[in-house]
Design an enzyme around this catalytic site. Structure first.
Site, PDB file in Angstrom:
ATOM      1  CD  GLU A 172      -8.660  -3.383  -1.071  1.00  0.00           C
ATOM      2  OE1 GLU A 172      -9.448  -3.569  -0.127  1.00  0.00           O
ATOM      3  OE2 GLU A 172      -7.691  -4.126  -1.314  1.00  0.00           O
ATOM      4  CG  ASP A 190      -1.642  -1.264   1.492  1.00  0.00           C
ATOM      5  OD1 ASP A 190      -1.932  -1.988   0.519  1.00  0.00           O
ATOM      6  OD2 ASP A 190      -1.919  -1.569   2.661  1.00  0.00           O
TER       7      ASP A 190
END
Length: 312
Positions: free
Chosen positions: A190, A20
């Protein structure tokens, strides 16, 4: 200089299990702020990495830990920092809440330097409820040219955007009086990301499941930071010769140029551990009409790109 002498980052760009990544340029350095990739109960801290040329990275350990956040219980992940008025604001997800009855969501920390130490700015989450079905995770902050600050976030297949006040630690309202707007494009899962190029807003996100090989990145283009966002297509996905599970990314733009890089995580080939994710970087190119071209993942990474120090 021949090919053997060209300095490259290699992929992954630094060792360790991380995911991420958010990438920024702060104080004449490139920065990458990732999730420490481990089982949720072990994701109790954030590290950061900096470089002056994209190829050699220095690790700064534990810039923010669970001990610094009174309301955090488990699973810190998906950081997104921004600089404003000489301070550094760091948005993150904590606790992986599954309902409005649980404590957690998106928090914000603040520091005087890019490397921290960061401190919890509110003593509670900034967003702690499900709005329009979006799990409060995966924040991404975007500062527009006019000074407006936007926070994009959301899991469970829904994405929202909210405005931030000038102090960057409270939510503002839109002109119509609302606090949250749902902007979910087709196939969104997401990991939202936003940047602006030549007056166009590029909204990007992750598709597929993060534990599997099909995790990937797609994007939309709009003339507004709040959309509407119509999906253009996928630009980053697994390559059977390189890696699988390529997604949840950030970006870098070389100041004063149209040179762009995508910073993302991927899973090594033949790896079955869902948490074995590594941070990589490759070039991000555009065609003449402004569309993002499919990213070619590499083992070599990117060539050295020294960052020019700001004058003054």
């Amino acid at each position: 200089m021949n090919e053997e002498q060209i300095k490259r980052s290699g992929n992954p760009v630094f060792p360790g299990w991380y995911a991420d990544p958010e990438a920024r340029i702060f104080q004449d350095r490139y920065w990458i702020y990732p999730t420490y990739s481990a089982p949720y109960d072990e994701q109790t801290f954030f590290d950061a990495f900096y470089s002056t040329d994209l190829t050699e990275w220095t690790k700064v350990e534990r810039i923010l830990t669970m001990d610094d956040i009174a309301w955090a219980r488990r699973a810190l992940w998906a950081p997104s920092p921004i600089e404003r008025s000489g301070k550094f604001y760091y948005y993150f997800a904590a606790n992986d809440i599954q309902s409005d009855e649980e404590l957690g969501g998106i928090g914000v920390a603040v520091a005087d330097r890019p490397e921290g130490p960061y401190r919890d700015a509110l003593g509670k989450p900034l967003i702690d409820r499900f709005h329009f079905g979006a799990q409060p995770i995966d924040p991404h902050v975007f500062l527009d040219d006019d000074g407006s600050a936007y926070l994009y976030y959301g899991g469970w297949g829904h994405c929202n955007v909210a405005k931030l006040t000038e102090d960057m630690v409270h939510l503002d309202t839109f002109e119509d009086g609302t606090t949250f707007k749902e902007i979910t494009p087709d196939h969104y899962v997401e990991g939202p990301c936003m940047f602006k190029r030549n007056g166009i807003y590029y909204f990007m996100w992750a598709e597929g499941g993060w534990t599997g090989p099909d995790y990937s990145v797609a994007y939309a283009m709009s003339d507004s930071p709040i959309g509407p966002f119509k999906r253009v297509g996928k630009i980053l996905q697994q390559d059977p010769a390189i890696a699988t599970g390529a997604g949840h990314h950030g970006f870098l733009q070389i100041p004063g140029s149209d040179e762009w890089y995508i910073v993302y995580h991927r899973r090594p080939l033949n790896e079955t551990d869902a948490n074995h994710r590594v941070v990589c970087m490759d070039r991000m190119l555009f065609d003449e009409e402004g569309r993002i071209q499919p990213v070619q993942m590499t083992h070599e990474g990117v060539t050295a790109r020294p960052l020019q120090r700001a004058e003054g």
